[in-house]
Structures are given as C-alpha cells and as structure tokens.
Write an enzyme that holds these catalytic residues in place. Structure first.
Site, PDB file in Angstrom:
ATOM      1  N   ARG A 131      42.640  28.997  28.031  1.00 55.59           N
ATOM      2  CA  ARG A 131      41.397  28.349  28.397  1.00 55.59           C
ATOM      3  C   ARG A 131      40.463  27.876  27.017  1.00 55.59           C
ATOM      4  O   ARG A 131      39.854  26.719  27.080  1.00 55.59           O
ATOM      5  CB  ARG A 131      40.914  28.726  29.289  1.00 55.59           C
TER       6      ARG A 131
ATOM      7  N   SER B  37      48.701  28.286  39.778  1.00 57.33           N
ATOM      8  CA  SER B  37      48.616  29.550  40.828  1.00 57.33           C
ATOM      9  C   SER B  37      49.429  29.491  41.882  1.00 57.33           C
ATOM     10  O   SER B  37      50.069  29.743  42.707  1.00 57.33           O
ATOM     11  CB  SER B  37      47.162  28.755  41.135  1.00 57.33           C
TER      12      SER B  37
ATOM     13  N   ARG C 134      52.985  31.394  43.868  1.00 59.81           N
ATOM     14  CA  ARG C 134      52.859  31.643  45.145  1.00 59.81           C
ATOM     15  C   ARG C 134      54.566  30.900  45.382  1.00 59.81           C
ATOM     16  O   ARG C 134      55.003  32.433  46.496  1.00 59.81           O
ATOM     17  CB  ARG C 134      51.472  30.666  45.602  1.00 59.81           C
TER      18      ARG C 134
ATOM     19  N   SER D 189      37.888  37.410  44.944  1.00 66.20           N
ATOM     20  CA  SER D 189      38.846  37.333  43.831  1.00 66.20           C
ATOM     21  C   SER D 189      40.128  36.584  44.834  1.00 66.20           C
ATOM     22  O   SER D 189      40.236  37.356  45.323  1.00 66.20           O
ATOM     23  CB  SER D 189      38.932  38.774  43.395  1.00 66.20           C
TER      24      SER D 189
ATOM     25  N   LYS E 127      38.496  38.260  32.270  1.00 71.21           N
ATOM     26  CA  LYS E 127      39.537  36.759  32.273  1.00 71.21           C
ATOM     27  C   LYS E 127      40.948  37.332  30.796  1.00 71.21           C
ATOM     28  O   LYS E 127      40.602  38.633  30.132  1.00 71.21           O
ATOM     29  CB  LYS E 127      38.348  35.714  32.185  1.00 71.21           C
TER      30      LYS E 127
ATOM     31  N   ARG F 183      35.136  36.375  28.484  1.00 74.06           N
ATOM     32  CA  ARG F 183      35.107  34.752  27.681  1.00 74.06           C
ATOM     33  C   ARG F 183      33.751  34.461  28.007  1.00 74.06           C
ATOM     34  O   ARG F 183      33.100  33.651  27.126  1.00 74.06           O
ATOM     35  CB  ARG F 183      35.232  33.570  29.483  1.00 74.06           C
TER      36      ARG F 183
ATOM     37  N   ASP G 239      37.804  29.320  36.310  1.00 73.01           N
ATOM     38  CA  ASP G 239      38.596  29.506  34.295  1.00 73.01           C
ATOM     39  C   ASP G 239      37.857  27.964  34.169  1.00 73.01           C
ATOM     40  O   ASP G 239      38.646  27.956  33.160  1.00 73.01           O
ATOM     41  CB  ASP G 239      40.393  28.545  35.418  1.00 73.01           C
TER      42      ASP G 239
ATOM     43  N   GLN H 232      43.247  36.402  43.601  1.00 71.67           N
ATOM     44  CA  GLN H 232      44.626  37.522  43.195  1.00 71.67           C
ATOM     45  C   GLN H 232      44.230  39.204  44.087  1.00 71.67           C
ATOM     46  O   GLN H 232      45.232  39.025  44.351  1.00 71.67           O
ATOM     47  CB  GLN H 232      44.551  37.814  41.570  1.00 71.67           C
TER      48      GLN H 232
ATOM     49  N   GLY I 233      48.015  37.826  34.582  1.00 73.05           N
ATOM     50  CA  GLY I 233      46.906  39.070  35.608  1.00 73.05           C
ATOM     51  C   GLY I 233      47.663  38.259  37.142  1.00 73.05           C
ATOM     52  O   GLY I 233      47.717  39.466  38.249  1.00 73.05           O
TER      53      GLY I 233
END
Ligand code: S3P
Length: 433
Positions: free
Chosen positions: A393, A24, A28, A169, A347, A351, A320, A171, A96
């Site tokens: 994952r 993450s 960024r 979220s 995801k 999942r 996650d 995101q 994503g």
C-alpha cells in the site's frame, strides 16, 4: 528488488475501470468454502501473493480447490470437520490475514499445525490471537513468550468464550469467530469500535446463527454443519485497491473516473467519509447487495481538497487507507491530522514512520506522532527516489504521489504490489497516460 520509474500524469484520468477483487473476502472464502458440504464456486477471486498463501495453506489441510476457468475457483467442500493434519509447516508468506485467520481455523482442529512466514511477518504481534484462542482451550506455543511466529497449535475440544477485544481488529475478531465454529458453546465478542464484518456476513450466508446482541457485540452459536451457499459467491472489487485510483482522480486535474462493482462494507468506507469532509465529490451509483455485501459503482472527479481530522472510531474503518490519505493530504489546503492510529505501526511496515519518511523525500510537510501524523498542505511534490519498505500500500500510494510530482519518481521495492494488486502499474498507466 524491482524499481518502477514514473513520470507525472500526461493527461487526466478517465474511463471506467474495475480494480482487482477484495483481498479480505477472498481469504475468508478460501477458508470457509471447503468447510461447506458440497460444491461451491468462487467467482472473481483475488489471485495475489497473499491470497495464494491462504490457498496453499488450505490445500495443505486437504481442501479440494481447483481453478477450472480463469478467475473462478471450484471448491469441493467436505464439511466442517473434514480438514487433515498438514505434513509441513503452513507458510503464510507475509500475510497477517492468512496467519491470524488460519490460527483460528487450526485452533478448531484436533491435529498439530505449525504456522510460519517471512521475516517481516515474524515481527508482527500474534499474542493478540494466541491469548483468546488459548482461553478457548487450544494448546499454542509461539516464540518470545507466545508473541511472535512461528506458532505451534494443537486444537480441538474448544469452549465458547466471552471476549472483549482490546484492539479494534477484524483479523482478531475473525480468528475467534472461526475457532468458535468448532466450540461446544456460543462465543460472544465485543469490539471497542466497529471493524469490517466480512466474516459475520459470510457465516450468515452459510446458515450460521450469528446475532448482534448490543452495540459492537456479536454472539455466535456453533453450527452442526455449514449450509451450502444458496448462490455462488462473487467477490466485489476491493475498496482498498480502488482507494489509490479515487485519490489519483481527485488530485490529477480535470479527471473523471468510474470504478465498477466496488465493495462498500460499512466497516471499510471511512476513506470515503474523510474525503467527503475534505471536499471530494464521489458519487455512489447503482448501490446493490451481492452475497450479503453492499457494493456500488463509484463516480469520481477531480476536486480541490481541504484538511480534516481523523481519529477514534473512524481509524479502523479506513485502517489500510492511511498511506494514500497522506498523499491526498499533501494537496489539501490546511492541516490534516491523524490520531489514535497506533495500529499503523504494526502493519506490513511501520506506516507512521514509512509514510512520513518517504513522502518527506518528495517534499511533503508531514510530522510523525506516536499515534499518527499531521500533514500541512498544499505542497508541490518533487519526484525522488523512494522505497516501498516491503509494503504494497505504501508502494501504490507513492505511485499516485509520483503522478502529481514535478519530475521523475523511482520507487524501489515495487514488487510488493503483488500482495494485493498485481497489475497496478498497467491499470494506472492505462487510466492516466
Ligand atoms: C483485515 C483486517 C485489517 C486490515 C487487513 C485485512 C482483514 O487488519 O488492516 O489488511 O481482512 O480482516 P487488522 O484486523 O489487524 O486491523
């Protein structure tokens, strides 16, 4: 498609390891450093399939990002308004995070951009970013009533908005915050429950005024320019990658493992809280701050676990980690229930369905619910042929399950681990065989 064949752990896990850098934060840093005026260095960035997608998109937008020495990127930033119209489609692969944050960035630009990705990414919801970015004034078209990729954006002339996120979220929050950098007035966002705040922390480090106004609400004042970071940016190890080794250590008897320099952003530490309730002993040693992010070393040892319940505000704080939590739960005494986790269905794979389906092949007692699952433990797992469903994952969680199963496990679709943890199997074998 590649397969990985795994046998049960030959010995306890031991030693000190460093897992790869935070995915993450890497995304960024790649998006924001080129917007700073001046040179910055990103040390220990994550070089994986998904972060390379972001790197390629940024280069297509004209960013000057070079790898001078292994593990360090040198970014020659040209300022907030320096990006250029890309000549081709910005291809986000299966990521994503790339897509949603890139949509926020492109919404702030006066030129035309088109975002697209793999068939799996095309099935993931994009309406959640299209809606607020349109409210800010961006022109966006997307397939199927503005809900799915590809996205066509012509941005610029944005206005700040007040927006209450319908889902927790990071995101979506980050897409709006990044677009908010380019708006003509402040943007205020409130979230239904706290999520990771890496974007806010990086903004602050770059001199952007971003103020928490009340519970779960932040207000961003658009800056004239980003300030060069006072120090070079060093990215911590990814707690979501460490999670697989934490659970493997808990489950393989007599193990003791130290994980170094792990990022401990409060929006990410839900798994540590859940495991503590389950009876795990995980010590945070040497806690410190680096580049405005809390980090520490984790000392883990095997433990007998008991079931717990995870719901509500804890879900986004470990969003996650449910594939590996499910593996831990198969070894816990009693029932582990996960509720309010509908987001798991959208995801990298669904999942709820894939975790329950694959762990059942290994003998787990696990029930699927609309918004989560229930695991009854403990169960002796059996080696089996299982499938990673294009989900890194899930692949790694199944590998940890294989360590404690009886007999051999074959994981089909192993290549997906390259999305976040390219050398996972080598590190796992070095710690456990
Ligand atoms: C991420 C946020 C989470 C997480 C993803 C990375 C981020 O997604 O699942 O792996 O970097 O902001 P959502 O915001 O969709 O929950």
């Amino acid at each position: 498609m590649t397969e990985l064949t795994l046998s049960p752990a030959a010995k306890p896990l031991s030693g000190r390891i460093t897992v790869p850098a935070d995915k993450s934060i890497t995304h960024r840093a790649l998006m924001l450093a080129p917007l700073v005026h001046g040179e910055s260095r990103i040390h220990n960035y994550l070089d994986s399939e998904t972060t390379r997608a972001t790197l390629n998109c940024m280069r297509a937008l004209g960013a000057d990002i070079q790898e001078r020495e292994p593990g360090t990127l040198v970014v020659r930033g040209r300022g907030l308004h320096s990006l250029q119209e890309p000549r081709d489609v910005l291809y986000c692969l299966g990521s994503g995070t790339t897509t949603r944050l890139m949509a926020g960035l492109c919404a702030g630009q006066y030129f035309l951009s088109v975002l697209d990705g793999t068939p799996a990414l095309k099935r993931r919801p994009m309406g959640r970013i299209v809606e607020p970015l349109k409210q800010m004034g961006a022109v966006i078209l997307a397939r199927d009533n503005d809900r799915f990729l590809p996205l066509v954006l012509r941005g610029g002339n944005l206005r700040g908005i007040e927006y209450a996120l319908p889902v927790a979220s990071a995101q979506v929050k980050s897409a709006i915050l990044i677009a908010g950098l380019f708006a003509d007035s402040p943007t205020t966002i409130s979230e239904p429950a706290p999520t990771r705040d890496h974007t806010e922390r990086m903004f602050r480090a770059m001199g952007v005024e971003i103020i928490p106004t009340s519970d779960h609400t932040v207000r961003l004042v658009p800056p004239a320019q980003l300030e060069p970071q006072s120090a070079d940016l060093t990215i911590p190890a990814d707690l979501s990658s460490a999670a697989f080794f934490i659970v493997a250590t808990l489950l393989v008897q007599n193990s003791r493992l130290e994980l170094l320099n792990v990022g401990l952003n409060p929006g990410r530490t839900g798994l540590l809280d859940a495991l503590a309730r389950m009876g795990a002993s995980i010590q945070i040693e040497n806690p410190r701050d680096e580049n405005d992010e809390p980090i520490g070393d984790l000392a883990v040892r095997s433990a007998a676990l008991r079931g717990t319940e995870i719901s509500g505000a804890e879900i986004p704080r470990m969003i996650d980690e449910f594939p590996i939590l499910a593996v831990a739960a198969t070894q816990a005494e009693g029932e582990t229930r996960v509720r309010d986790a509908q987001e798991l269905r959208i995801k990298e794979s669904d999942r709820v369905a894939t975790v329950t389906g694959e762990l059942r092949k290994m003998g787990a007692q696990i029930e699927e619910h609309e918004d989560g699952f229930t695991v009854h433990g403990p169960t002796r797992l059996q080696g089996a042929r299982v499938f990673a469903h294009n989900d890194h994952r899930l692949a790694m969680a199944l590998a940890v399950a294989a360590l404690i199963a009886e007999g051999e496990t074959i994981i089909e679709g192993w290549e997906s681990v390259a999305d976040s943890f390219p050398n996972f199997d080598r590190l796992l074998l070095s710690a456990s065989a």
